[in-house]
Design an enzyme around this catalytic site. Structure first.
Site, mmCIF file in Angstrom:
data_model
loop_
_atom_site.group_PDB
_atom_site.id
_atom_site.type_symbol
_atom_site.label_atom_id
_atom_site.label_comp_id
_atom_site.label_asym_id
_atom_site.label_seq_id
_atom_site.Cartn_x
_atom_site.Cartn_y
_atom_site.Cartn_z
ATOM 1 N N TYR A 1 0.818 -1.232 0.000
ATOM 2 C CA TYR A 1 0.000 0.000 0.000
ATOM 3 C C TYR A 1 0.843 1.270 0.000
ATOM 4 C CZ TYR A 1 -3.618 -3.235 1.760
ATOM 5 O OH TYR A 1 -4.464 -4.278 1.944
ATOM 6 N N HIS B 1 0.135 -11.802 1.938
ATOM 7 C CA HIS B 1 -0.894 -10.939 1.318
ATOM 8 C C HIS B 1 -1.739 -11.681 0.275
ATOM 9 C CE1 HIS B 1 -1.656 -6.415 0.361
ATOM 10 N NE2 HIS B 1 -2.759 -7.110 0.192
#
Ligand SMILES: NC(=O)c1ccc[n+]([C@@H]2O[C@H](COP(=O)([O-])OP(=O)(O)OC[C@H]3O[C@@H](n4cnc5c(N)ncnc54)[C@H](OP(=O)(O)O)[C@@H]3O)[C@@H](O)[C@H]2O)c1
Length: 282
Positions: free
Chosen positions: A53, A111
């Site tokens: 991110y 992830h």
């Protein structure tokens, strides 16, 4: 300022606030630290970030400025599928901690699954991060039932969550059942279906009846179910506040069922071609 606070859920010794602040995608990056700081000031004690991110640095800055003791905050970060090999994984965790300015995170997640690297190798790197004290707990994200079963069976440390897309427009019965079978809490991302739920007539009507916004009804529907955690992302102060002010009203059984029936739309929003596994249907 009224302070929003969320209750906790527990799984395998991990006790996590059921509302976390998601930090993916800031259209105006220069506002990010202020927004995360506002979330913490308002009462959020759980922040969801990831190497991918680009928000770890802002999360660290906001935490340092908050004055909230480290042990009162829950920080989750994630290792991307590009770093699934053991050495890359370890480097990614070190970089995350350096970027966050923290000695440890509370939860470290794989992830996305990475089919080109043996799962055992990535799981061992994840477990080692826990044994080395770099994270208090470990988990996975975007794992299907088959991958989750394999991960739980093969990981030498306890997995506590699977972070997956879940909201009222998506059927996730099989995955929720598997998570319950393994005693995990489920972390629901895209919990307001990236705003798609906010115009839904069933949601807005129920919101009006309770004097609550559509976002609050969509989130309440999730946190009113057992062992679910939500990580909404908002970039307006008022929406950040709304998203945690969920605990002064309750949906009736009938309202829960009416919202539950929306899952027949079966809309999956996060479905990147390069990364997606073969999702469980239903
Ligand atoms: N593990 C993974 O692979 C994965 C994937 C995706 C997301 N995530 C995590 O989940 C978090 C949330 O997911 P998401 O951002 O994809 O979806 P989301 O939270 O469902 O949707 C975000 C959108 O909802 C709007 N919103 C939120 N609260 C609102 C409110 N009270 N009133 C009106 N609009 C509201 C936001 O509007 P504004 O922009 O106007 O504030 C934003 O456009 C991410 O930040 C990330 O931490 C994880």
């Amino acid at each position: 300022m009224e302070s929003g606070r969320a209750p906790n859920v527990s799984a395998h010794g991990a006790t996590i606030p059921v509302v976390g602040y998601g930090t993916m995608l800031y259209p105006e990056p220069e506002r990010a630290v202020g927004l995360i700081a506002h979330a913490i000031e308002y009462g959020y004690r759980h922040i969801d970030t990831a190497r991918k991110y680009g928000s770890e640095q802002w999360v660290g800055e906001a935490i340092r400025g908050s004055g909230v003791p480290r042990d009162e905050l829950w920080v989750t970060t994630k290792v991307t599928e590009e770093n699934a090999k053991a050495d890359d994984f370890a480097r990614s965790v070190d970089t995350s901690l350096q970027t966050l300015g923290l000695d440890y995170v509370d939860l470290l997640l794989i992830h996305w699954p990475q089919p080109s690297v043996p799962l055992e190798e990535t799981l061992e790197a994840l477990a080692k991060a826990k044994r080395d004290g770099l994270t208090r707990h470990i988990g996975v994200s975007n794992f299907t039932v088959a991958l989750l079963d394999e991960a739980v069976a093969k990981c030498s440390e306890q997995i506590v969550t699977n972070q997956v897309e879940y909201h009222a427009y998506l059927r996730q019965d099989k995955l929720l059942t598997a998570c319950a079978r393994h005693g995990l809490f489920v972390t629901c991302y895209a919990p307001v279906a990236r705003t798609r739920l906010l115009d839904d007539p069933v949601i807005t009507e129920i919101g009006t009846a309770h004097g609550k916004t559509a976002a609050q009804v969509a989130l309440r529907w999730l946190v009113q179910q057992p062992q679910l955690v939500v990580v909404p992302r908002a970039v307006e102060f008022s929406e950040i506040e709304e998203d945690i002010d969920l605990f002064d009203f309750e949906l009736s059984d009938d309202e829960m069922s009416r919202i539950g029936a929306l899952r027949d739309k079966n809309i999956r929003i996060v479905d990147p071609e390069a990364r997606r596994p073969v999702w469980d249907e239903g």
